[in-house]
Design an enzyme around this catalytic site. Sequence first.
Site, PDB file in Angstrom:
ATOM      1  N   ARG A  48       0.818  -1.208   0.000  1.00 22.63           N
ATOM      2  CA  ARG A  48       0.000   0.000   0.000  1.00 22.63           C
ATOM      3  C   ARG A  48       0.856   1.263   0.000  1.00 22.63           C
ATOM      4  NH1 ARG A  48       0.029  -4.571   1.386  1.00 22.63           N
ATOM      5  NH2 ARG A  48       0.625  -4.038   3.518  1.00 22.63           N
ATOM      6  N   CYS A  78      -5.265  -3.148   8.816  1.00 23.21           N
ATOM      7  CA  CYS A  78      -4.170  -2.453   8.142  1.00 23.21           C
ATOM      8  C   CYS A  78      -4.612  -1.014   7.963  1.00 23.21           C
ATOM      9  CB  CYS A  78      -3.855  -3.084   6.790  1.00 23.21           C
ATOM     10  SG  CYS A  78      -2.604  -2.158   5.834  1.00 23.21           S
ATOM     11  N   THR A  80      -3.061   1.719   6.402  1.00 22.71           N
ATOM     12  CA  THR A  80      -2.868   2.333   5.097  1.00 22.71           C
ATOM     13  C   THR A  80      -3.853   1.809   4.067  1.00 22.71           C
ATOM     14  OG1 THR A  80      -0.512   2.458   5.655  1.00 22.71           O
ATOM     15  CG2 THR A  80      -1.124   2.955   3.388  1.00 22.71           C
ATOM     16  N   THR A 120       2.528   5.086   8.607  1.00 19.53           N
ATOM     17  CA  THR A 120       3.085   5.330   7.282  1.00 19.53           C
ATOM     18  C   THR A 120       2.713   6.744   6.845  1.00 19.53           C
ATOM     19  OG1 THR A 120       1.123   4.579   6.075  1.00 19.53           O
ATOM     20  CG2 THR A 120       2.725   2.881   6.733  1.00 19.53           C
ATOM     21  N   LYS A 157       7.654  -7.038   9.613  1.00 18.09           N
ATOM     22  CA  LYS A 157       7.104  -7.809   8.503  1.00 18.09           C
ATOM     23  C   LYS A 157       8.047  -8.937   8.093  1.00 18.09           C
ATOM     24  CE  LYS A 157       4.432  -3.965   6.468  1.00 18.09           C
ATOM     25  NZ  LYS A 157       3.100  -4.586   6.467  1.00 18.09           N
ATOM     26  N   CYS A 188       0.011   2.126  12.580  1.00 15.13           N
ATOM     27  CA  CYS A 188       0.432   1.038  11.692  1.00 15.13           C
ATOM     28  C   CYS A 188       0.339  -0.228  12.532  1.00 15.13           C
ATOM     29  CB  CYS A 188       1.854   1.270  11.191  1.00 15.13           C
ATOM     30  SG  CYS A 188       2.473  -0.058  10.129  1.00 15.13           S
TER      31      CYS A 188
END
Length: 220
Positions: A48, A78, A80, A120, A157, A188
Site C-alpha cells: 500500500r 491495516c 494504510t 506510514t 514484517k 500502523c
Amino acid sequence: MKVLGVLGGMGPAATLDFLAKLQAATPAARDQDHIRVLMDLNPQVPDRNVEGGAAGPVLAQMAVRLREAGAQVLAMPCNTAHLHAEEIRAASGLPLIDLIDVAVDEMVRLGGKAAGVLATDLAGDMYAQRIRARGLESRRLSPTKQHDMMTGVYRVKAGTADQEDREAMRIHARYLIDGGSDVIIAGCTEIPLLLGSEDIPRPFIDPAEVLARACVAACR
C-alpha cells in the site's frame, strides 16, 4: 451473531495479533460464545505504501469473496489499506468497520487534544485529516525519524525485529510526547508489536485493539 470477514495479511504478524485481540475482546464462557470469523490472510496484496492504487482491486475482490463465503461485516487490520475503504464497500455491499475512525473515536473518548501519530506517510495523512475534522491536533515524526520508524515496521514484517527496534520505537514515541502529544496512536498495525502502553508515560491507542472491540460489538 453476525459473521465477521477479515481482510488480512498486511502483514501476517499484524493480522494474527488482531485475531488474538479479537478473541481476548470477546466475553465468552465457551466456544459458542465467540463470533464466527472468515479470514483471507493474503500477503500478496500489493504494498500500500509504494504501489499506488494497485491494492484497491485486490482488496475489493477479497471482500467480495468473503461476502460470498458468508461474511456480513468486514474489518481490515491495516491502516494504510483504508485508502481503499470505499472501493471495498462498493464492491462487497457490506459494512466495513473503519480502523482509523474507531481509533480517532478512542482519542476523543480519552480526552486527547493532540495525538502523536506513528504511521506510514499515507496513513498519517488520513489520521491528520480525521483528527483535524474533530477539531483536534496531530503530530508526526520528522522525515529522518519517519524513515527510521518505517525500517522498524518492515523488520516486523520480515520477522527480524529485535530489542533495538523496540527501543527505537520508544524513542520515536517519546519524541512526539516531547513535542506536545498527550496521546500516542499506533497508526500502523506492526507498531504494537514493538511498542505498548507500558513503554510511554501517555495514553497509548492500539487501533487494532479498538477495532477488535468494535467488531465484537457489531457482530454480537
